[in-house]
Design a protein around this motif. Structure first.
Motif, short mmCIF file in Angstrom:
data_model
loop_
_atom_site.label_atom_id
_atom_site.label_comp_id
_atom_site.label_asym_id
_atom_site.label_seq_id
_atom_site.Cartn_x
_atom_site.Cartn_y
_atom_site.Cartn_z
N VAL A 3 125.96 -8.08 50.03
CA VAL A 3 124.63 -8.12 50.65
C VAL A 3 123.70 -7.13 49.93
CG1 VAL A 3 123.32 -7.63 52.76
CG2 VAL A 3 125.44 -8.96 52.89
N GLY A 4 124.22 -5.95 49.58
CA GLY A 4 123.41 -4.97 48.85
C GLY A 4 123.00 -5.49 47.48
N ALA A 5 123.93 -6.14 46.79
CA ALA A 5 123.62 -6.70 45.48
C ALA A 5 122.56 -7.80 45.59
CB ALA A 5 124.88 -7.25 44.83
N VAL A 6 122.73 -8.68 46.56
CA VAL A 6 121.75 -9.77 46.76
C VAL A 6 120.38 -9.18 47.11
CG1 VAL A 6 121.15 -11.70 48.28
CG2 VAL A 6 123.46 -11.51 47.34
N LYS A 7 120.38 -8.15 47.92
CA LYS A 7 119.12 -7.49 48.29
C LYS A 7 118.40 -6.96 47.04
CE LYS A 7 119.77 -3.81 50.80
NZ LYS A 7 119.96 -2.86 51.92
N GLY A 8 119.12 -6.27 46.18
CA GLY A 8 118.53 -5.75 44.95
C GLY A 8 118.05 -6.86 44.03
N LEU A 9 118.86 -7.91 43.89
CA LEU A 9 118.48 -9.04 43.04
C LEU A 9 117.21 -9.72 43.54
CD1 LEU A 9 121.96 -10.65 42.34
CD2 LEU A 9 120.44 -9.61 40.65
N ALA A 66 116.71 -17.86 33.49
CA ALA A 66 118.08 -17.81 32.98
C ALA A 66 118.76 -16.49 33.32
CB ALA A 66 118.09 -18.04 31.47
N VAL A 67 118.06 -15.38 33.13
CA VAL A 67 118.64 -14.07 33.41
C VAL A 67 118.97 -13.95 34.90
CG1 VAL A 67 118.08 -11.59 33.55
CG2 VAL A 67 117.62 -12.87 31.46
N ILE A 68 118.07 -14.37 35.76
CA ILE A 68 118.31 -14.28 37.20
C ILE A 68 119.51 -15.14 37.59
CG2 ILE A 68 117.35 -14.86 39.47
CD1 ILE A 68 116.20 -12.29 38.20
N LEU A 69 119.59 -16.36 37.06
CA LEU A 69 120.72 -17.24 37.39
C LEU A 69 122.04 -16.67 36.91
CD1 LEU A 69 119.20 -20.77 36.75
CD2 LEU A 69 119.72 -19.72 38.96
N VAL A 70 122.07 -16.10 35.71
CA VAL A 70 123.31 -15.54 35.17
C VAL A 70 123.74 -14.33 36.00
CG1 VAL A 70 124.28 -14.30 33.18
CG2 VAL A 70 123.03 -16.43 32.84
N ILE A 71 122.82 -13.43 36.28
CA ILE A 71 123.17 -12.23 37.05
C ILE A 71 123.65 -12.62 38.46
CG2 ILE A 71 122.25 -10.14 38.14
CD1 ILE A 71 120.47 -9.82 35.64
N THR A 72 122.96 -13.55 39.09
CA THR A 72 123.36 -13.99 40.43
C THR A 72 124.73 -14.65 40.38
OG1 THR A 72 121.04 -14.29 41.03
CG2 THR A 72 122.67 -15.40 42.41
N GLY A 73 124.95 -15.50 39.40
CA GLY A 73 126.24 -16.18 39.27
C GLY A 73 127.38 -15.19 39.07
N ILE A 74 127.19 -14.21 38.20
CA ILE A 74 128.22 -13.20 37.96
C ILE A 74 128.50 -12.42 39.23
CG2 ILE A 74 128.69 -11.02 36.75
CD1 ILE A 74 127.23 -12.28 34.31
N VAL A 98 130.57 -14.64 41.64
CA VAL A 98 131.93 -14.86 41.14
C VAL A 98 132.77 -13.59 41.30
CG1 VAL A 98 133.29 -15.28 39.04
CG2 VAL A 98 131.35 -16.76 39.60
N VAL A 99 132.22 -12.44 40.94
CA VAL A 99 132.96 -11.18 41.09
C VAL A 99 133.31 -10.94 42.56
CG1 VAL A 99 132.77 -8.66 40.91
CG2 VAL A 99 132.11 -10.11 38.98
N TYR A 100 132.34 -11.16 43.45
CA TYR A 100 132.61 -10.99 44.88
C TYR A 100 133.74 -11.92 45.34
CZ TYR A 100 132.47 -11.74 49.85
OH TYR A 100 132.85 -11.90 51.16
N VAL A 101 133.66 -13.19 44.99
CA VAL A 101 134.66 -14.15 45.44
C VAL A 101 136.05 -13.77 44.92
CG1 VAL A 101 135.43 -16.55 45.22
CG2 VAL A 101 133.06 -16.05 45.80
N LEU A 102 136.15 -13.36 43.67
CA LEU A 102 137.44 -12.98 43.13
C LEU A 102 138.01 -11.74 43.84
CD1 LEU A 102 136.81 -13.54 39.30
CD2 LEU A 102 138.17 -14.98 40.87
N LEU A 103 137.17 -10.75 44.03
CA LEU A 103 137.64 -9.54 44.72
C LEU A 103 137.99 -9.82 46.18
CD1 LEU A 103 135.13 -6.89 43.32
CD2 LEU A 103 137.57 -7.08 42.79
N ALA A 104 137.13 -10.56 46.87
CA ALA A 104 137.36 -10.83 48.28
C ALA A 104 138.58 -11.74 48.49
CB ALA A 104 136.11 -11.46 48.90
#
Length: 172
Positions: free
Chosen positions: A114-120, A149-157, A160-166
């Motif tokens: 949620v914090g990452a999404v907020k910053g993005l 493109a930059v926004i989509l890549v950063i959001t996607g990463i 994906v990182v959250y899903v893998l960790l969670a």
């Protein structure tokens, strides 16, 4: 769907992690920069500015410069709403079972997401305002593909990182 509410003692009162603090600094600095950006440009903006962009990134609707204030207002509202949401991670839906063993880790990861999404989101809206100012001043023809493109890549990463960790924490 049954969603057990696992209470982690004093979870909302726990200190924020370094990563959560970094996301908070990112979001707040974005809000402040966004407001300062518009305040600095306001006097030199023309009366009519782009207010909507098509898929190509080119403006397809124009309006009064007062409409430039909408994005910082939405940013502040999203910031406040997501900050409130992060205080109640046990109310969120998770694609795996929350147990006594994994609850604290899952909740911490969700708060970080949620914090990452907020910053993005805050910086996305700031970048759109920045480009809108450039377009209004005749210094650019549109948003540009690189921004999207930059926004989509950063959001996607981030997701994906959250899903893998969670997911790995969900199996604990």
């Amino acid at each position: 769907m049954y969603k057990p509410e696992i209470a982690v003692k004093n979870f909302s009162k726990q200190k924020m992690s370094s990563l959560q603090i970094a996301y908070e600094v990112l979001a707040v600095s974005g809000l402040l920069f966004h407001i300062a950006l518009i305040a600095r440009a306001w006097a030199t903006l023309p009366g009519t500015i782009p207010v909507h962009y098509g898929f190509s990134g080119r403006p397809d609707a124009w309006g009064g410069k007062i409409e430039l204030l909408e994005l910082p207002v939405v940013s502040v509202l999203l910031y406040l709403g997501l900050t409130l949401l992060a205080r109640y991670p046990h109310k969120l839906n998770y694609p795996w079972t929350i147990t006594e063993r994994n609850a604290e880790r899952q909740y911490r990861l969700a708060k970080s997401l949620v914090g990452a999404v907020k910053g993005l989101l805050v910086w996305l809206f700031t970048a759109i305002s920045w480009q809108t100012i450039y377009v209004a001043m005749g210094q650019s023809g549109g948003l540009g593909g690189a921004l999207v493109a930059v926004i989509l890549v950063i959001t996607g990463i981030t997701v994906v990182v959250y899903v893998l960790l969670a997911r790995s924490a969900g199996q604990a």
